[in-house]
Design a protein around this motif. Structure first.
Motif: not given
Length: 151
Positions: A1-29
């Motif tokens: 039995m193997t566990a399903a691994v979920h990967y998010e499709a992300r660009p190889a090198n997102p811009g700093w705005l996308k990284r900042a948005e992801a960082w803020l999203d990870d920390r919430g509202r």
């Protein structure tokens, strides 16, 4: 039995705005609100931009991205990375994979045809607007010439 691994499709090198948005999203509202307040404190247009972005992207009044991501693991995240490459993975069923490939190819052809149609429409509209401009210009030049002859 193997566990399903979920990967998010992300660009190889997102811009700093996308990284900042992801960082803020990870920390919430609260992180978004703190960023907005700091934006107002240091340079008010940044705070105003963040407020508008939070309202437009429904981060202000909707469920937080972290909650959405946890609830909808298979459907992707709040970020724009949700259009991944899952459609191209083989399912293991050759008949379904052939049907899927044929359908995707047909949809791509339809999309290409539609985009070409839109381009032709834009070109026709541009040509008609240019022709109208040239006609108006010729008419106004003729009127000015007639006025000079009358004087």
């Amino acid at each position: 039995m193997t566990a399903a691994v979920h990967y998010e499709a992300r660009p190889a090198n997102p811009g700093w705005l996308k990284r900042a948005e992801a960082w803020l999203d990870d920390r919430g509202r609260p992180a978004w609100i703190v960023a907005m307040v700091l934006g107002f404190v240091f340079f008010w247009p940044i705070g105003l931009f963040l407020l508008a972005y939070m309202i437009w992207s429904k981060r202000m009044f909707g469920a937080s991205c972290r909650q959405n991501r946890a609830r909808n693991r298979n459907r992707g995240s709040c970020q724009s990375y949700r259009h991944g490459f899952n459609a191209m993975r083989p399912s293991g069923n050759s008949a379904f994979d052939a049907y899927k490939a044929d359908t995707l190819r047909r949809l791509e052809d339809e999309q290409k045809s539609f985009e070409e149609f839109l381009q032709r429409l834009r070109e026709a509209r541009d040509k008609s607007e240019f022709d109208q401009f040239m006609d108006e210009r010729a008419t106004s030049a003729q009127d000015v010439k007639d006025e000079k002859e009358d004087a």
